[in-house]
Enzyme design. Structure first.
Site, PDB file in Angstrom:
ATOM      1  N   TYR A 141      14.882  -1.337  -5.663  1.00  0.00           N
ATOM      2  CA  TYR A 141      15.412  -0.245  -4.840  1.00  0.00           C
ATOM      3  C   TYR A 141      15.383  -0.691  -3.391  1.00  0.00           C
ATOM      4  O   TYR A 141      14.374  -1.233  -2.923  1.00  0.00           O
ATOM      5  CB  TYR A 141      14.554   1.014  -5.018  1.00  0.00           C
ATOM      6  CG  TYR A 141      15.037   2.199  -4.193  1.00  0.00           C
ATOM      7  CD1 TYR A 141      16.241   2.837  -4.502  1.00  0.00           C
ATOM      8  CD2 TYR A 141      14.283   2.678  -3.116  1.00  0.00           C
ATOM      9  CE1 TYR A 141      16.686   3.921  -3.752  1.00  0.00           C
ATOM     10  CE2 TYR A 141      14.728   3.772  -2.366  1.00  0.00           C
ATOM     11  CZ  TYR A 141      15.929   4.386  -2.688  1.00  0.00           C
ATOM     12  OH  TYR A 141      16.370   5.452  -1.945  1.00  0.00           O
ATOM     13  N   ASP A 238      13.191  -7.677   1.232  1.00  0.00           N
ATOM     14  CA  ASP A 238      12.966  -6.272   1.528  1.00  0.00           C
ATOM     15  C   ASP A 238      11.469  -6.024   1.343  1.00  0.00           C
ATOM     16  O   ASP A 238      10.991  -5.821   0.226  1.00  0.00           O
ATOM     17  CB  ASP A 238      13.818  -5.397   0.603  1.00  0.00           C
ATOM     18  CG  ASP A 238      13.625  -3.919   0.904  1.00  0.00           C
ATOM     19  OD1 ASP A 238      12.810  -3.595   1.796  1.00  0.00           O
ATOM     20  OD2 ASP A 238      14.276  -3.092   0.236  1.00  0.00           O
ATOM     21  N   LYS A 266       7.504   1.872   5.736  1.00  0.00           N
ATOM     22  CA  LYS A 266       6.320   2.411   5.058  1.00  0.00           C
ATOM     23  C   LYS A 266       4.985   2.082   5.742  1.00  0.00           C
ATOM     24  O   LYS A 266       4.669   2.658   6.773  1.00  0.00           O
ATOM     25  CB  LYS A 266       6.328   1.979   3.602  1.00  0.00           C
ATOM     26  CG  LYS A 266       7.582   2.510   2.878  1.00  0.00           C
ATOM     27  CD  LYS A 266       7.394   2.729   1.420  1.00  0.00           C
ATOM     28  CE  LYS A 266       8.737   3.021   0.755  1.00  0.00           C
ATOM     29  NZ  LYS A 266       8.747   4.114  -0.163  1.00  0.00           N
TER      30      LYS A 266
HETATM   31  C1  PLP Z   1      11.675  -1.702  -1.227  1.00  0.00           C
HETATM   32  C2  PLP Z   1      12.296  -0.523  -0.551  1.00  0.00           C
HETATM   33  N1  PLP Z   1      13.301  -0.718   0.316  1.00  0.00           N
HETATM   34  C3  PLP Z   1      13.882   0.298   0.976  1.00  0.00           C
HETATM   35  C4  PLP Z   1      13.477   1.592   0.768  1.00  0.00           C
HETATM   36  C5  PLP Z   1      14.129   2.719   1.502  1.00  0.00           C
HETATM   37  O1  PLP Z   1      13.252   3.181   2.481  1.00  0.00           O
HETATM   38  P1  PLP Z   1      13.401   4.658   3.062  1.00  0.00           P
HETATM   39  O2  PLP Z   1      13.054   5.595   1.948  1.00  0.00           O
HETATM   40  O3  PLP Z   1      12.419   4.681   4.197  1.00  0.00           O
HETATM   41  O4  PLP Z   1      14.804   4.811   3.510  1.00  0.00           O
HETATM   42  C6  PLP Z   1      12.429   1.857  -0.123  1.00  0.00           C
HETATM   43  C7  PLP Z   1      11.964   3.218  -0.358  1.00  0.00           C
HETATM   44  O5  PLP Z   1      11.234   3.521  -1.277  1.00  0.00           O
HETATM   45  C8  PLP Z   1      11.828   0.769  -0.806  1.00  0.00           C
HETATM   46  O6  PLP Z   1      10.853   0.953  -1.684  1.00  0.00           O
END
Ligand code: PLP
Length: 429
Positions: A141, A238, A266
């Site tokens: 994700y 990511d 996060k």
């Molecule tokens: C690995 C990863 N990338 C991107 C995101 C997206 O982040 P946000 O919810 O702050 O937009 C998440 C959210 O859970 C994530 O787990």
């Protein structure tokens, strides 16, 4: 445990908000509404206390309402906020800390969410390579936008197939995102060969935590690095979950594999809204924050005093206190303890995890990718988590979700959790 007040609030919320919640996957049963958070604990509207392992999907690495972070935010807000022009002392300090700790971060830009960060990183990779396509892995994700919102928690018959995550997505975005299997380098190489000179980037969670915890096999991340070099694509890690949580320098410091671009969020600011994209200076200067840059980068709230001061304070605690030592030790204690319980009770299950993150898959072999996770007994997984919740331990009652330990959790929390796990599993088998 009564939930009357929670249920009344949930009902009222439904009058004003579709489904009563502001993010899709928050709509889970039981509909608990939390009204207080402190350290390792969250409290619902009826006053029930839970040891929190959900950690709001990961930000709370130090624990809820952590004084050293909160105080810094209050202090910052007593003198500053947001100007919409130039930079701020807080932005400079925060960016310099990230550049110091994160190997790939020669330069840094701030935004407010992980989705923004991945959007910006992907746009930059397309500008740099003058190519359109992306490689993403099944089950990972990277946020809600059209470039990446496909093949997340796919149904078994949709694994690897065209599986957009939402109605209303642009076909062009969906079809330019190619799906590969995590830990399968041959498939990635084949995909590069079949799409010669078309792939701008690979985007990957270095540990796919959105499906619990699938570890990269020896050489996999380095293999992605090598393939990107060979085929002229950018490698985007990511690290929205792994960043800061597994090491102040991200999982890239642990694995020794340095991507071209990194996205973070996060745990970076211990629960305050804050995210970043970082990478090689030659690429980062393509953003139009740099005079003459041709890749649009903007956001009214970027670099707000709340997020920057919270991130500085969070990183300072990590620099000065044994945060990672503590959460890693507790993670090991939890995983080893659960494995012993499984052995005692004769339960076939895999305790997966890294550092402060863990989950239990109810299956009998170590999963390497999302397809393997179809062997996990989803009903058992969710029932187990619901029962733990009834005992006062909050794990998101959804399939293949991970758990997080924070610096505020104690050995006693782990031991009482282990006792509850043993009680619940005895009830279930
Ligand atoms: C690995 C990863 N990338 C991107 C995101 C997206 O982040 P946000 O919810 O702050 O937009 C998440 C959210 O859970 C994530 O787990």
């Amino acid at each position: 445990m009564t939930n009357e007040k929670s249920l009344a609030l949930y009902e009222e919320a439904n009058r004003y908000t579709p489904g009563g919640v502001h993010t899709s996957i928050r709509n889970v049963e039981p509909h608990l509404i939390f009204t207080k958070a402190e350290g390792a604990y969250i409290y619902d509207a009826d006053g029930n206390r839970y040891v929190d392992y959900q950690a709001a999907f990961g930000p709370f690495i130090l624990g809820h309402n952590f004084n050293k972070v909160n105080d810094r935010v209050v202090d910052a807000l007593s003198r500053t906020d947001l100007y919409g022009v130039g930079t701020t002392d807080l932005e400079i300090e925060c960016a310099s800390k990230i550049a110091k700790h994160v190997p790939s971060a020669e330069q840094v830009l701030f935004c407010n969410s992980g989705s923004e960060a991945t959007y910006h990183a992907i746009r930059l990779s397309r500008a740099v390579t003058e190519r359109r396509k992306l490689i993403k892995f099944q089950g990972c994700y990277h946020g809600w936008h059209d470039y990446v919102a496909r093949n997340m928690l796919s149904a078994p018959d949709m694994i690897g197939k065209r599986d957009p995550g939402s109605a209303g997505m642009m076909d062009e975005a969906i079809d330019n995102t190619l799906i590969c299997t995590f830990n399968d380098l041959e498939e990635v190489e084949r995909t590069f060969q079949e799409n010669k000179d078309e792939i701008a980037a690979i985007i990957v969670e270095p540990i796919p935590h959105n499906i619990g915890c699938i570890m990269p096999e020896e050489g996999f991340l380095q293999g992605l690095r090598d393939l990107c070099n060979q085929y002229g694509a950018l490698l985007i890690f990511d690290e929205v979950i792994t960043g800061f949580r597994h090491n102040i320098g991200g999982y890239q410091s642990v694995s020794g594999v340095t991507p071209d671009l990194t996205t973070m969020g996060k745990a970076m600011a211990n629960g305050f809204p804050m995210a970043a994209v970082a990478g090689k200076k030659e690429y980062m200067q393509r953003y139009n924050t740099y005079p003459g840059g041709d890749v649009w980068f903007a956001g009214t709230y970027n670099g707000h005093a709340v997020g920057t001061s919270a991130a500085i304070a969070t990183m300072e605690v990590m620099e000065n206190e044994p945060v990672h030592q503590h959460i890693f030790e507790l993670g090991d204690r939890m995983r080893n303890g659960i494995r012993e319980i499984h052995e005692r009770l004769g339960i076939k299950a895999i305790v997966a995890g890294f550092g402060s993150v863990w989950t239990t898959y109810f299956m009998d072999f170590e999963p390497k990718n999302y397809t393997d996770l179809m062997q996990n007994d989803a009903e058992m997984y969710v029932t187990y988590r619901k029962k733990l919740l009834e005992h006062g331990f909050f794990k998101m009652p959804m399939n293949i979700k991970r758990n997080h330990i924070s610096y505020s959790h104690t050995k006693e929390n782990i031991d009482e959790t282990l006792q509850a796990i043993e009680d619940v599993l005895k009830e279930m088998v």
